[in-house]
Write an enzyme that holds these catalytic residues in place. Structure first.
Site, PDB file in Angstrom:
ATOM      1  N   HIS A   1     -17.399  17.593  18.513  1.00  0.00           N
ATOM      2  CA  HIS A   1     -17.900  16.457  19.575  1.00  0.00           C
ATOM      3  C   HIS A   1     -19.003  15.421  19.082  1.00  0.00           C
ATOM      4  O   HIS A   1     -18.824  14.545  19.657  1.00  0.00           O
ATOM      5  CB  HIS A   1     -18.327  17.075  20.665  1.00  0.00           C
ATOM      6  CG  HIS A   1     -17.735  16.933  22.110  1.00  0.00           C
ATOM      7  ND1 HIS A   1     -16.291  16.950  22.270  1.00  0.00           N
ATOM      8  CD2 HIS A   1     -18.200  16.128  23.195  1.00  0.00           C
ATOM      9  CE1 HIS A   1     -16.034  16.811  23.598  1.00  0.00           C
ATOM     10  NE2 HIS A   1     -17.090  15.952  24.090  1.00  0.00           N
TER      11      HIS A   1
ATOM     12  N   ARG B   1     -16.888  12.504  17.804  1.00  0.00           N
ATOM     13  CA  ARG B   1     -16.161  11.924  19.057  1.00  0.00           C
ATOM     14  C   ARG B   1     -17.207  11.051  19.606  1.00  0.00           C
ATOM     15  O   ARG B   1     -16.879   9.930  19.657  1.00  0.00           O
ATOM     16  CB  ARG B   1     -15.440  13.125  20.013  1.00  0.00           C
ATOM     17  CG  ARG B   1     -15.159  12.341  21.323  1.00  0.00           C
ATOM     18  CD  ARG B   1     -14.153  13.616  22.309  1.00  0.00           C
ATOM     19  NE  ARG B   1     -14.173  12.980  23.701  1.00  0.00           N
ATOM     20  CZ  ARG B   1     -13.118  12.306  23.908  1.00  0.00           C
ATOM     21  NH1 ARG B   1     -12.124  12.285  23.189  1.00  0.00           N
ATOM     22  NH2 ARG B   1     -13.253  12.260  25.317  1.00  0.00           N
TER      23      ARG B   1
ATOM     24  N   TYR C   1     -22.080   5.646  26.809  1.00  0.00           N
ATOM     25  CA  TYR C   1     -21.994   5.017  25.678  1.00  0.00           C
ATOM     26  C   TYR C   1     -22.617   3.680  25.329  1.00  0.00           C
ATOM     27  O   TYR C   1     -23.193   3.171  24.476  1.00  0.00           O
ATOM     28  CB  TYR C   1     -20.722   4.978  24.815  1.00  0.00           C
ATOM     29  CG  TYR C   1     -20.240   6.429  24.558  1.00  0.00           C
ATOM     30  CD1 TYR C   1     -20.770   7.180  23.569  1.00  0.00           C
ATOM     31  CD2 TYR C   1     -19.182   7.021  25.542  1.00  0.00           C
ATOM     32  CE1 TYR C   1     -20.139   8.562  23.458  1.00  0.00           C
ATOM     33  CE2 TYR C   1     -18.941   8.281  25.490  1.00  0.00           C
ATOM     34  CZ  TYR C   1     -19.119   8.979  24.153  1.00  0.00           C
ATOM     35  OH  TYR C   1     -18.977  10.546  24.329  1.00  0.00           O
TER      36      TYR C   1
ATOM     37  N   ARG D   1     -10.949  15.046  21.166  1.00  0.00           N
ATOM     38  CA  ARG D   1     -11.532  16.425  21.305  1.00  0.00           C
ATOM     39  C   ARG D   1     -10.876  17.528  20.442  1.00  0.00           C
ATOM     40  O   ARG D   1      -9.681  17.416  19.749  1.00  0.00           O
ATOM     41  CB  ARG D   1     -10.963  16.728  22.876  1.00  0.00           C
ATOM     42  CG  ARG D   1     -11.520  15.656  23.969  1.00  0.00           C
ATOM     43  CD  ARG D   1     -11.056  16.229  25.222  1.00  0.00           C
ATOM     44  NE  ARG D   1     -11.675  15.131  26.310  1.00  0.00           N
ATOM     45  CZ  ARG D   1     -10.827  14.347  26.969  1.00  0.00           C
ATOM     46  NH1 ARG D   1      -9.659  14.244  26.363  1.00  0.00           N
ATOM     47  NH2 ARG D   1     -11.170  13.686  27.795  1.00  0.00           N
TER      48      ARG D   1
ATOM     49  N   HIS E   1     -10.828   9.062  29.035  1.00  0.00           N
ATOM     50  CA  HIS E   1     -11.602   9.216  30.330  1.00  0.00           C
ATOM     51  C   HIS E   1     -10.761   8.546  31.458  1.00  0.00           C
ATOM     52  O   HIS E   1     -10.231   7.626  31.509  1.00  0.00           O
ATOM     53  CB  HIS E   1     -12.925   8.591  30.091  1.00  0.00           C
ATOM     54  CG  HIS E   1     -14.052   9.169  29.206  1.00  0.00           C
ATOM     55  ND1 HIS E   1     -14.925   8.447  28.685  1.00  0.00           N
ATOM     56  CD2 HIS E   1     -13.814  10.491  28.451  1.00  0.00           C
ATOM     57  CE1 HIS E   1     -15.602   9.229  27.793  1.00  0.00           C
ATOM     58  NE2 HIS E   1     -14.819  10.445  27.881  1.00  0.00           N
TER      59      HIS E   1
ATOM     60  N   LYS F   1      -7.104  15.897  28.833  1.00  0.00           N
ATOM     61  CA  LYS F   1      -7.334  16.786  30.349  1.00  0.00           C
ATOM     62  C   LYS F   1      -6.499  16.026  31.341  1.00  0.00           C
ATOM     63  O   LYS F   1      -6.188  14.893  31.345  1.00  0.00           O
ATOM     64  CB  LYS F   1      -8.883  16.445  30.677  1.00  0.00           C
ATOM     65  CG  LYS F   1      -9.799  16.991  29.540  1.00  0.00           C
ATOM     66  CD  LYS F   1     -11.392  16.882  30.158  1.00  0.00           C
ATOM     67  CE  LYS F   1     -12.535  17.451  29.284  1.00  0.00           C
ATOM     68  NZ  LYS F   1     -13.914  17.478  29.940  1.00  0.00           N
TER      69      LYS F   1
END
Length: 315
Positions: A258, A261, A293, A153, A284, A190
């Protein structure tokens, strides 16, 4: 006075109340008016007091079938619900016929990924551009290579330090750093979760070239990537540099961090088929976030099939 006119007058009265008592802007009142006039047409001769829950549900389905976006349908339902809430205080309506009705779920838009050729062309060394300092070019190339190599990110990349260090009185502790010897990068994603991601050979070469000339940061930090002022580079500056580079390279897409990414995730999945590995590298927390994806991967397989299979029917 006709029934249809009576219904229109109720709408006019509500809009007047929004404008005079709630002091909503003319633009907002006009938007409510458009939504209510559409309900007026859909409901035909059915009186407001007689409009049933199943009828409103049918109108919602009709709007969806006509191609109206779920976001627009949700806005109309909100307008209708507010109107009937108000109408219940003015008439003998027993229940709001819009309560409990939701707009159709929004379809998940697939992330836009570059082709392998475009991604490689984007991060490959570019001819020197007049007016650009060599330091800036080396820094940018290392950032672009690392974004594509490890699927970071933008906030993870700009937080990287050259090495790990603990917090002291002047500087906070490292949120991420590059371990050149182990060919990996450590980042904080995150939820403050740290993870390790492999770094490819091309990115390692670009990082080595940048580190060989990187000046001491003017802000006293251990920041890996620096702005032209010598401070830690910001996400905004990174975005602007990548966009300008994409335009200069002639990539036929709106290039932003992004996109690299997404391209990383799509290309690794195409090559390996290992969804769990891609999930871990992207950071994730749920496999559901990574499963998008697989749709990109199927698009790739479908394109290959259409181009190569002798029985394929290309539309």
């Amino acid at each position: 006075m006709s029934l249809a006119r009576s219904k229109a007058e109720w709408i006019a009265a509500w809009l007047a109340q929004l404008a005079t008592q709630r002091k909503l802007s003319p633009h907002t009142v006009a938007a409510y008016g458009r939504d209510l006039r559409e309900l007026l047409v859909l409901s035909g001769d059915i009186a407001w007091q007689a409009l049933a829950h199943n009828e409103v549900r049918r109108y919602t389905s009709k709007l969806h079938a006509s191609g109206l976006e779920p976001r627009s349908i949700a806005r109309k339902l909100s307008s209708w619900r507010g109107f009937f809430d108000w109408l219940a205080g003015e008439t003998a309506i027993e229940a709001n016929p819009v309560d409990g009705i939701r707009a159709p779920k929004r379809s998940k838009t697939l992330p836009k990924a570059l082709s392998v050729d475009d991604a490689v062309r984007l991060v490959a060394p570019a001819p020197h551009q007049e007016g650009k300092a060599e330091l800036e070019e080396l820094c940018s190339r290392a950032m672009f290579e690392l974004l594509y190599s490890s699927g970071l990110r933008v906030s993870e990349l700009t937080s990287l330090d050259t090495h790990y260090h603990k917090a002291d009185g002047a500087q906070p502790g490292s949120l991420g750093w590059v371990d050149m010897a182990s060919f990996e990068v450590v980042v904080t994603g995150k939820g403050d979760k740290m993870r390790k991601v492999p770094v490819g050979k091309a990115a390692l070469v670009a990082l080595s070239s940048w580190l060989a000339v990187r000046p001491p940061p003017s802000d006293g930090s251990a920041a890996l990537f620096l702005s032209t002022r010598g401070t830690r580079i910001s996400p905004r500056v990174l975005q602007l540099r990548l966009k300008a580079h994409g335009l200069a390279t002639g990539i036929p897409a709106n290039v932003h961090p992004h996109v690299l990414r997404h391209s990383f995730a799509s290309h690794v999945l195409q090559s390996s088929g290992d969804l769990r590995a891609v999930q871990e590298m992207l950071g994730h927390s749920s496999i559901t976030s990574t499963q998008v994806y697989t749709a990109l991967d199927f698009q790739h397989l479908s394109a290959v099939y259409d181009k190569t299979h002798p029985r394929a029917k290309v539309k």
